[in-house]
Design a protein around this motif. Structure first.
Motif, mmCIF file in Angstrom:
data_model
loop_
_atom_site.group_PDB
_atom_site.id
_atom_site.type_symbol
_atom_site.label_atom_id
_atom_site.label_comp_id
_atom_site.label_asym_id
_atom_site.label_seq_id
_atom_site.Cartn_x
_atom_site.Cartn_y
_atom_site.Cartn_z
ATOM 1 N N HIS A 1 -2.007 -5.857 3.105
ATOM 2 C CA HIS A 1 -1.564 -5.832 4.500
ATOM 3 C C HIS A 1 -2.321 -6.781 5.404
ATOM 4 N N PHE B 1 6.934 5.300 16.858
ATOM 5 C CA PHE B 1 6.220 4.073 16.507
ATOM 6 C C PHE B 1 7.138 2.855 16.654
ATOM 7 N N GLU C 1 4.294 -6.722 4.661
ATOM 8 C CA GLU C 1 2.832 -6.723 4.721
ATOM 9 C C GLU C 1 2.308 -6.664 6.144
ATOM 10 N N LEU C 2 2.913 -7.465 7.023
ATOM 11 C CA LEU C 2 2.237 -7.777 8.283
ATOM 12 C C LEU C 2 2.755 -7.058 9.527
ATOM 13 N N ILE C 3 3.841 -6.334 9.392
ATOM 14 C CA ILE C 3 4.301 -5.565 10.555
ATOM 15 C C ILE C 3 3.204 -4.605 10.998
ATOM 16 N N ARG C 4 3.003 -4.504 12.327
ATOM 17 C CA ARG C 4 2.038 -3.531 12.838
ATOM 18 C C ARG C 4 2.743 -2.628 13.841
ATOM 19 N N PHE C 5 2.667 -1.334 13.591
ATOM 20 C CA PHE C 5 3.295 -0.389 14.509
ATOM 21 C C PHE C 5 2.312 0.048 15.586
ATOM 22 N N LYS C 6 2.878 0.337 16.757
ATOM 23 C CA LYS C 6 2.108 0.974 17.831
ATOM 24 C C LYS C 6 2.745 2.330 18.081
ATOM 25 N N GLN D 1 8.365 10.078 10.521
ATOM 26 C CA GLN D 1 8.106 9.560 11.862
ATOM 27 C C GLN D 1 9.303 8.788 12.414
ATOM 28 N N PHE E 1 -4.067 4.883 10.175
ATOM 29 C CA PHE E 1 -3.968 3.476 9.773
ATOM 30 C C PHE E 1 -2.682 3.257 8.981
ATOM 31 N N TYR E 2 -2.370 4.205 8.142
ATOM 32 C CA TYR E 2 -1.172 4.071 7.312
ATOM 33 C C TYR E 2 0.088 4.051 8.174
ATOM 34 N N ARG E 3 0.135 4.943 9.162
ATOM 35 C CA ARG E 3 1.317 5.013 10.027
ATOM 36 C C ARG E 3 1.552 3.712 10.800
ATOM 37 N N ARG E 4 0.505 2.964 11.025
ATOM 38 C CA ARG E 4 0.638 1.691 11.748
ATOM 39 C C ARG E 4 0.828 0.505 10.813
ATOM 40 N N ASN E 5 0.955 0.815 9.515
ATOM 41 C CA ASN E 5 1.144 -0.217 8.490
ATOM 42 C C ASN E 5 -0.044 -1.151 8.358
ATOM 43 N N TYR E 6 -1.243 -0.643 8.611
ATOM 44 C CA TYR E 6 -2.445 -1.458 8.397
ATOM 45 C C TYR E 6 -2.831 -1.474 6.915
ATOM 46 N N ILE E 7 -2.534 -0.377 6.229
ATOM 47 C CA ILE E 7 -3.050 -0.201 4.860
ATOM 48 C C ILE E 7 -2.017 0.454 3.944
ATOM 49 N N TRP F 1 -9.409 -0.140 13.893
ATOM 50 C CA TRP F 1 -8.907 -1.086 12.891
ATOM 51 C C TRP F 1 -9.572 -2.457 13.048
ATOM 52 N N PHE G 1 7.968 6.130 5.742
ATOM 53 C CA PHE G 1 7.694 6.853 6.984
ATOM 54 C C PHE G 1 8.776 7.900 7.257
#
Lengths: 424, 244
Positions: free
Chosen positions: A44, B142, B130-135, B167, A96-102, B210, B164
């Motif tokens: 990620h 999210f 890989e690179l999507i980031r959720f808030k 969520q 962290f997982y929920r935000r797709n960091y890991i 993070w 997910f």
């Protein structure tokens, strides 16, 4: 101490662990839970050292009762110390997982109070993740050397992968640098995990549902360059680990001097190129059907750092080359420098449809810069020199960046050769 | 030889293939009306999307060529390149002629182009995974914003919907103004600007954690920013919490 501080200290303390991949497990999300392991593994992020971040790789604690001299967390070292609670760690992992960091968690730990006590803390954390949060993402757990096998079995039911670090490539070095760890304390959990895996795969044949026990298998890690073992010793060790313990991966970690005291001798910078060559050779063992004895001999026990191991092997076996790309069998194609697994497969497929010419090789992904010295295409040889070792080597090394790329490209060439390989 | 114009949907494109086969009229070129309304309306035949015809063509591709070929075609379509429509047409024609062996013909220019383009789309979809980031903009909701070169939302949604399951989430493609919405049961892609929701912010606690983690895990002695950039192209950095 707040969470931010704990993360700063315990991520820093975990950064020398390398086995951080998230592959090999097909654990599926269930009952509307969270998480779904991807068999092929997903990275990620990438840290500033260019290494992939797939899992939340962190120590439960760096408070250690051991005093291994290669290790930054040894009890005699004056560093900041911290410890998580299972609740804190489970919460960070999920968020962290929920935000797709890991992709999940890679949990290791210093030996806190005792091996069993530490193992129990790790189990508490992952149990919470699996049972309370219904988390089905990837979990890699470190088996703490010396922990009771029953605890290791229990941990294995929650984890996707487990690893026991060998740390040093020989018993002698272990005695010297990690006197509180014994070969026995490392091999025992490793062979226990192996036997559990065999047992599970047997019972799978009889029962439809068995509990998953480390479905992604086990791995280990070795430190390179802190002790005098040759590349050959290390590679033979890996070969045996693959053969007898069915390990999924052996990771190599260039020794980074973390010592501010005495006996670790003149190691000034990590032997990154040597590490790189060992990884390349390791691939050749696992995917290209090479044997360690083919790659390194007793007379030449270390890799020539200026050439990758496959070219090195080809140079020593020039009598087998050139091979004709239109007729050579798959296994021989695999041995040609510049032809990888995928390219070899494509060649075999494509030549069923039509004869291959030189131009089409590039389309198929052949790295002709390297391959052209070792192949013919419709009987014609395209290397611009005679097939002699020195001439080819000369051609291949004039373009150094091509050959020495990867991890190492930011170090200047001189530096590399001055420091590598470091044999203490 | 005529120009075909369709509504820009995948079913529309498949309908064009159907019509061209059954009327024995080879296309000179194929356009999407979304891009070429004015220039070409006068010179082409407009083909109305027909789901049945599209299904027939897709079935024929799966059975006469392969499932993989259909997937390649779909990915090439998602590249949204104007030239991709004719490329798909030529690939289908070739496929109907030589069948499932088509992927052996890597030396053929059409096959090579299709493979290459489909790979590129697949690659970018993977980068997004890989690179999507959720808030977390509201308790339990999210949101992630992306701006990929290719239209990869339909490829990546199944992946996120699977992992997910518990969520609510939205992935918003800023470039195309498309939002993929998941409601714990199913997902859809709709034309929806995100303005009112996107003003809300994550509580930021986990973002700070993070960033700290990301910094702390790196080994100074091995610093290699070029390698980092190779895997995490700069064009996506504005999506990345750890790079802000």
């Amino acid at each position: 101490m707040d969470l931010l501080e704990k993360i700063r200290i315990l991520a820093d303390a975990a950064k020398y662990d390398v086995s951080c991949s998230s592959s090999g497990s097909d654990r599926e999300n269930k009952n509307g839970g969270i998480g779904n392991a991807a068999f092929y593994g997903i990275c990620h992020s990438w840290s500033e050292d260019g290494r992939c971040i797939s899992l939340l790789k962190i120590l439960f604690t760096n408070i250690c009762i051991y005093d291994c001299s290669y290790c930054v967390n040894r009890c005699s070292n004056d560093v900041e110390r911290a410890i998580f609670t299972p609740d804190e760690l489970a919460d960070i992992t999920i968020n962290f997982y929920r935000r797709n960091y890991i992709e999940g968690l890679f949990l290791s730990s210093a030996v806190y109070k005792s091996p069993d006590y530490t193992m129990e803390l790790l189990i508490k954390t992952v149990k919470k993740l699996r049972e309370e949060y219904n988390f089905n993402g990837y979990i890699h757990l470190k088996a703490i050397p010396g922990a009771d096998v029953n605890l290791i079995r229990l941990a294995g039911l929650y984890a996707d992968r487990m690893s026991v670090n060998i740390e040093l490539p020989s018993e002698k070095s272990l005695k010297l640098l990690a006197p509180q760890k014994t070969k026995e304390s490392i091999i025992k959990p490793m062979s226990f995990i192996h036997s559990q895996l065999l047992e599970k795969s047997e019972s799978k044949k009889l029962m439809r549902h068995t509990d998953k026990f480390v479905p992604a298998g086990q791995t280990t890690q070795l430190i390179i360059g802190a002790t005098p073992e040759s590349d050959r010793t290390i590679l033979k060790l890996s070969e045996n680990l693959y053969k007898y313990y069915d390990l999924k991966r052996v990771y190599y970690s260039a020794y980074i001097p973390v010592f501010n005291g005495n006996n670790l001798l003149g190691v000034s910078s990590p032997p990154l190129l040597r590490e790189h060559r060992l990884y390349q050779a390791d691939w050749l063992l696992r995917y290209y059907n090479f044997k360690a004895d083919e790659l390194l001999t007793e007379e030449e026990p270390n890799f020539d750092v200026s050439l990758d191991p496959k070219i090195n092997w080809a140079m020593k076996n020039l009598n087998l080359f050139p091979v004709e790309v239109n007729t050579a069998d798959y296994n021989m194609l695999l041995r040609v420098p510049g032809i990888g697994l995928r390219t070899a497969k494509r060649i075999v497929k494509a030549r069923k449809a039509a004869n291959l010419n030189y131009d089409s090789l590039k389309k198929l992904g052949v790295v002709l810069k390297r391959a052209k010295y070792f192949i013919t295409c419709n009987g014609k040889y395209y290397g611009e020199c005679e097939m002699e070792k020195d001439k080819i080597k000369n051609k291949l090394t004039t373009n150094k960046n091509r050959i020495l790329d990867g991890q190492l490209s930011i170090f200047d060439i001189n530096n590399k050769f001055k420091n590598l390989p470091i044999i203490v | 030889m005529i120009n075909y114009i369709f509504d820009g949907t995948f079913d529309g494109l498949m309908t064009v293939v159907y019509e061209s086969y059954y009327s024995h009229q080879h296309p000179n070129d194929i356009f999407s009306e979304v891009n070429h309304q004015i220039n070409f309306l006068g010179h082409g035949v407009f083909v109305a999307t027909d789901i049945d015809k599209s299904d027939k063509v897709q079935n024929a591709i799966t059975t006469k060529i392969s499932k993989e070929a259909l997937r390649n075609i779909y990915y090439v379509y998602l590249s949204e390149l104007e030239s991709s429509y004719m490329l798909i047409y030529k690939y289908v024609r070739l496929g109907f002629k030589i069948g499932k062996k088509i992927d052996y013909f890597i030396q053929n220019d059409v096959v090579h182009e299709v493979t290459k383009l489909s790979q590129r789309v697949k690659h970018e979809a993977y980068k997004m995974i890989e690179l999507i980031r959720f808030k977390e903009v509201k308790k339990g909701l999210f949101i992630a914003k992306i701006h990929p070169d290719y239209n990869v939302l339909p490829i990546i949604m199944p992946h996120f919907a699977e992992r997910f399951q518990d969520q609510y989430f939205i992935i918003h493609d800023e470039k195309r103004n498309l939002s993929a919405v998941y409601d714990k049961k199913a997902w859809i892609i709709i034309d929806m600007p995100l303005e009112n929701i996107s003003n809300m912010k994550d509580t930021e606690d986990y973002e700070i954690l993070w960033k700290m983690y990301h910094k702390s895990i790196s080994i100074e002695e091995r610093k290699n920013l070029r390698l980092q950039r190779q895997h995490m192209p700069k064009k996506y950095w504005d999506m990345l919490t750890e790079k802000q």
